[in-house]
Design an enzyme around this catalytic site. Sequence first.
Site, PDB file in Angstrom:
ATOM      1  N   GLY A 179      -9.387   5.468   0.517  1.00  0.00           N
ATOM      2  CA  GLY A 179      -8.247   5.743  -0.434  1.00  0.00           C
ATOM      3  C   GLY A 179      -7.486   4.762  -0.553  1.00  0.00           C
ATOM      4  O   GLY A 179      -7.269   3.833   0.356  1.00  0.00           O
ATOM      5  N   SER A 180      -6.684   4.361  -1.491  1.00  0.00           N
ATOM      6  CA  SER A 180      -5.752   3.381  -1.777  1.00  0.00           C
ATOM      7  C   SER A 180      -4.699   3.697  -2.786  1.00  0.00           C
ATOM      8  O   SER A 180      -4.803   4.738  -3.588  1.00  0.00           O
ATOM      9  CB  SER A 180      -6.632   2.039  -2.271  1.00  0.00           C
ATOM     10  OG  SER A 180      -7.157   2.420  -3.848  1.00  0.00           O
ATOM     11  N   GLY A 181      -3.626   3.066  -2.574  1.00  0.00           N
ATOM     12  CA  GLY A 181      -2.380   3.401  -3.489  1.00  0.00           C
ATOM     13  C   GLY A 181      -1.438   2.283  -3.607  1.00  0.00           C
ATOM     14  O   GLY A 181      -1.949   1.195  -3.079  1.00  0.00           O
ATOM     15  N   ASP A 186       7.081  14.283   1.656  1.00  0.00           N
ATOM     16  CA  ASP A 186       5.981  13.889   0.800  1.00  0.00           C
ATOM     17  C   ASP A 186       4.823  14.836   0.836  1.00  0.00           C
ATOM     18  O   ASP A 186       3.613  14.410   0.658  1.00  0.00           O
ATOM     19  CB  ASP A 186       5.606  12.334   0.663  1.00  0.00           C
ATOM     20  CG  ASP A 186       4.961  11.775  -0.208  1.00  0.00           C
ATOM     21  OD1 ASP A 186       4.996  12.513  -1.427  1.00  0.00           O
ATOM     22  OD2 ASP A 186       4.134  10.706  -0.139  1.00  0.00           O
ATOM     23  N   VAL A 214      -6.687   2.777   2.997  1.00  0.00           N
ATOM     24  CA  VAL A 214      -7.306   3.470   4.134  1.00  0.00           C
ATOM     25  C   VAL A 214      -8.659   3.230   4.208  1.00  0.00           C
ATOM     26  O   VAL A 214      -9.470   3.513   3.374  1.00  0.00           O
ATOM     27  CB  VAL A 214      -6.953   4.760   4.263  1.00  0.00           C
ATOM     28  CG1 VAL A 214      -7.317   5.376   5.304  1.00  0.00           C
ATOM     29  CG2 VAL A 214      -5.171   5.169   4.275  1.00  0.00           C
ATOM     30  N   LYS A 267      -5.113   2.682   8.522  1.00  0.00           N
ATOM     31  CA  LYS A 267      -4.395   2.668   7.166  1.00  0.00           C
ATOM     32  C   LYS A 267      -3.645   1.292   7.347  1.00  0.00           C
ATOM     33  O   LYS A 267      -2.977   1.006   8.188  1.00  0.00           O
ATOM     34  CB  LYS A 267      -3.346   3.959   7.083  1.00  0.00           C
ATOM     35  CG  LYS A 267      -2.617   3.690   5.856  1.00  0.00           C
ATOM     36  CD  LYS A 267      -1.584   5.016   6.006  1.00  0.00           C
ATOM     37  CE  LYS A 267      -0.523   4.710   4.599  1.00  0.00           C
ATOM     38  NZ  LYS A 267       0.176   6.067   4.646  1.00  0.00           N
ATOM     39  N   PHE A 317       0.910   1.658  -1.819  1.00  0.00           N
ATOM     40  CA  PHE A 317       1.273   0.963  -0.728  1.00  0.00           C
ATOM     41  C   PHE A 317       0.533   0.713   0.386  1.00  0.00           C
ATOM     42  O   PHE A 317       0.705   0.329   1.540  1.00  0.00           O
ATOM     43  CB  PHE A 317       2.441   2.033  -0.180  1.00  0.00           C
ATOM     44  CG  PHE A 317       3.533   2.334  -1.013  1.00  0.00           C
ATOM     45  CD1 PHE A 317       4.626   1.471  -1.293  1.00  0.00           C
ATOM     46  CD2 PHE A 317       3.373   3.688  -1.692  1.00  0.00           C
ATOM     47  CE1 PHE A 317       5.572   1.620  -2.372  1.00  0.00           C
ATOM     48  CE2 PHE A 317       4.283   3.851  -3.009  1.00  0.00           C
ATOM     49  CZ  PHE A 317       5.380   2.735  -3.045  1.00  0.00           C
ATOM     50  N   GLY A 318      -0.705   0.672   0.023  1.00  0.00           N
ATOM     51  CA  GLY A 318      -1.900   0.401   1.042  1.00  0.00           C
ATOM     52  C   GLY A 318      -3.103   1.034   0.895  1.00  0.00           C
ATOM     53  O   GLY A 318      -3.434   1.500  -0.270  1.00  0.00           O
TER      54      GLY A 318
END
Length: 286
Positions: free
Chosen positions: A15-17, A152, A22, A37, A19-20
């Site tokens: 996963g990525s977004g 969150d 994984v 992460k 802010f970083g």
Amino acid sequence: PSRFTSDFDIMECLGSGAFGCVYKVKHKLLPKHYAVKIVRCGKNSLREVGTLSDLLHHNIIRYYTFWMEDTGHQWNISADSCSSSSKSNNSSAKYLYIQMELCDTKTLKVWIDEKNTQSLQDSKRREESLKIAQQIVGGVEYIHSQKHVHRDLKPENILFGLDGQVKIGDFGLVTSDYDNDDSALMERTGDRGTTTYMAPEQKTESYDRKVDIFALGLIYFELLWKLSTGHERGVVWDDARSQKFPEEFSLTFPQEDQIIKSMLCEKPEYRPEANTLKAELEKWKF
Ligand code: ATP
Ligand code: MG
Ligand code: MG
């Protein structure tokens, strides 16, 4: 000499977004898989590991360790992929590496999407949703008992462990109860479209652990109810946020209707505590 690449074989990006990202990794010396992460170090990045290292619960993603690197490798963090390349300038960015329990790649968001494409009996979905809601509430009760607020909670941040248990993850916005006057929240959650799980007061002044209860109410609603797409989704969602559910929902799920409405009270003090919710949901059987 990067600890990440010397200790682990990188298997895939999970996963990525913004802010970083994984990665799924395998330890080079042990036949064990982990999730690591990687986040760019910022003002509040240590909070995530500080909190995770306090928490040990079967409904919370298990944390192992963290370290920092500044290795001459720049992790290019983009919307849909993660890659590494040689650093081209002298700005030595620091990165935080968080080693945690590997979970299923299927998040609760995927679970919801899958359920919405199956034509499942109401009673079956009701039973499965209750089991999931009970576990999330169990994790949230524990987080609150340790005086933290997750801030969150949303389906993308709720995972399924390889032990079959629901696991709350992504403590990137965590804070301590009654101590949340910082700019991180708006910085990091911003406004991401209509499907927001943020409690109304979270955008403004001070707030407390009850923001998690609000998000949980919306999640429970979404577990049970197939939302349409596009404009209509936005309308149903906004209505749900102000305690107005489709008539059909209230008729099919009367108990849930009541409890979810209480969780979505505009006034945080009227929303139930996690321990009260947990006790109530444990009495239910469908
Ligand atoms: P966001 O921008 O949504 O806040 P984030 O960058 O803060 O995301 P996480 O939510 O912690 O990071 O992780 C991003 C995604 O990576 C998750 O939604 C999930 O799909 C996957 N992921 C995170 N941790 C794990 C794990 N331990 N096991 C498997 N997948 C994971
Ligand atoms: Mg996340
Ligand atoms: Mg996050």
